[in-house]
Design an enzyme around this catalytic site. Sequence first.
Site, PDB file in Angstrom:
ATOM      1  N   LYS A  54      23.820  39.198  44.039  1.00 52.69           N
ATOM      2  CA  LYS A  54      25.101  38.493  43.983  1.00 52.69           C
ATOM      3  C   LYS A  54      25.598  38.279  45.402  1.00 52.69           C
ATOM      4  O   LYS A  54      25.864  39.231  46.130  1.00 52.69           O
ATOM      5  CB  LYS A  54      26.096  39.335  43.185  1.00 52.69           C
ATOM      6  CG  LYS A  54      27.501  38.783  43.163  1.00 52.69           C
ATOM      7  CD  LYS A  54      28.355  39.552  42.163  1.00 52.69           C
ATOM      8  CE  LYS A  54      29.806  39.175  42.249  1.00 52.69           C
ATOM      9  NZ  LYS A  54      30.620  39.921  41.283  1.00 52.69           N
ATOM     10  N   LYS A  80      23.155  35.058  41.393  1.00 53.12           N
ATOM     11  CA  LYS A  80      24.341  34.193  41.395  1.00 53.12           C
ATOM     12  C   LYS A  80      24.856  33.957  42.780  1.00 53.12           C
ATOM     13  O   LYS A  80      24.770  34.870  43.589  1.00 53.12           O
ATOM     14  CB  LYS A  80      25.354  34.789  40.440  1.00 53.12           C
ATOM     15  CG  LYS A  80      26.563  35.475  41.031  1.00 53.12           C
ATOM     16  CD  LYS A  80      27.410  36.032  39.930  1.00 53.12           C
ATOM     17  CE  LYS A  80      28.844  35.924  40.364  1.00 53.12           C
ATOM     18  NZ  LYS A  80      29.730  36.849  39.791  1.00 53.12           N
TER      19      LYS A  80
HETATM   20  C1  PBG Z   1      33.632  40.104  39.143  1.00 52.45           C
HETATM   21  C2  PBG Z   1      32.978  38.778  38.988  1.00 52.45           C
HETATM   22  C3  PBG Z   1      33.194  37.601  39.704  1.00 52.45           C
HETATM   23  C4  PBG Z   1      32.439  36.614  39.080  1.00 52.45           C
HETATM   24  C5  PBG Z   1      31.744  37.218  38.043  1.00 52.45           C
HETATM   25  N1  PBG Z   1      32.073  38.559  38.012  1.00 52.45           N
HETATM   26  C6  PBG Z   1      34.110  37.318  40.821  1.00 52.45           C
HETATM   27  C7  PBG Z   1      33.844  37.876  42.160  1.00 52.45           C
HETATM   28  O1  PBG Z   1      32.859  38.536  42.445  1.00 52.45           O
HETATM   29  O2  PBG Z   1      34.745  37.645  42.993  1.00 52.45           O
HETATM   30  C8  PBG Z   1      32.406  35.172  39.455  1.00 52.45           C
HETATM   31  C9  PBG Z   1      32.012  34.232  38.366  1.00 52.45           C
HETATM   32  C10 PBG Z   1      32.357  32.805  38.594  1.00 52.45           C
HETATM   33  O3  PBG Z   1      32.762  32.391  39.701  1.00 52.45           O
HETATM   34  O4  PBG Z   1      32.212  32.044  37.637  1.00 52.45           O
HETATM   35  N2  PBG Z   1      33.208  40.863  40.204  1.00 52.45           N
END
Ligand code: PBG
Length: 326
Positions: free
Chosen positions: A193, A246
């Site tokens: 991520k 992601k």
């Molecule tokens: C929580 C999380 C996030 C997303 C998924 N889980 C936000 C972040 O890390 O700030 C983002 C998903 C999206 O942008 O659709 N940690």
Amino acid sequence: MKTRTRRLRGSETLRRMVRETKISCNALVYPLFVREGKGIEDELPSLPGQIRYSPDTLAKGIDTALNAGVHSFLLFGIPKTKDENGNGAYDENGVIQQSLRNIKKTFADNAYLITDVCLCEYTSHGHCGLVHGNRIDNDATLPLLSQTALSHARCGSDMVAPSAMMDGTVAAIRGALEAEGFEDIPIMSYAAKYASAFYGPFREAAGSAPKFGDRKTYQMDYHNSKEALKRIDIDIEEGADIIIVKPALPCLDIISQASRQIKLPIAAYSVSGEYAMIKAAANSGFIDEYKIMCESAVAVFRAGADILITYFAKELAAAIKKGDIG
Ligand code: PBG
């Protein structure tokens, strides 16, 4: 005989027969936001077309998606009150816990419910872990993430998806689940991520933007790919069942490398910013929303993803049924 570039002779039927990338509705996961309260059904301004529900109205959103051919959901909770320790995340009566009980009562196993395990939606400071001084306390956060996952499992979650990016999360959650007899609950881990500006519309929707600093101490630098592969390996060792990469389109290289190296399914998360960009550009008349949606989704599968988490899940299911993709 002359050498020619390979162009397939024949009809559309043949071209479909030999497509390398095949997609099915079964591979789509639809993210849904649930806010604590009653009777909520608001369109999210940062995600046009996406509705934020409350635990009592969520069934409507699930029902519409089931009718469209989408059966798997990723649930994100937004509590009424946030605090330093993110108590709402592991409260037995929290917004996700209530939602799980309701939805499982209504739809039983027809709806496959995956639950996000993170603190950022529940903490007043907006970070994914506990904050001590100005730093995120990785190890002190682990028991809270485990508690969150356990509380989801007790309420009927089919799979937990830890997204806080704390080291050791998968091992901690796996241990906690096994200790309570939930060894059959899989873990879909956000292993790769990136610290990404593409999450902007999500943070707007969940009110989860960090109040100070950023997430760069626990999310990855987008200059690096080896780090992603290393994190994936570690999460697999710790017991992950599915690996998330992601954002999706900016990470096709990671998806491609990982799909050749690992022996687990890969889920690509086409995040809020990817969705919002398509919506905004289409809304301005610059692009064809439907065609861009189809092409982007197929590209992710072509790169090697097995699952696509996307806000376009319902529309993609329709495109697959129509035969435009898949
Ligand atoms: C929580 C999380 C996030 C997303 C998924 N889980 C936000 C972040 O890390 O700030 C983002 C998903 C999206 O942008 O659709 N940690």
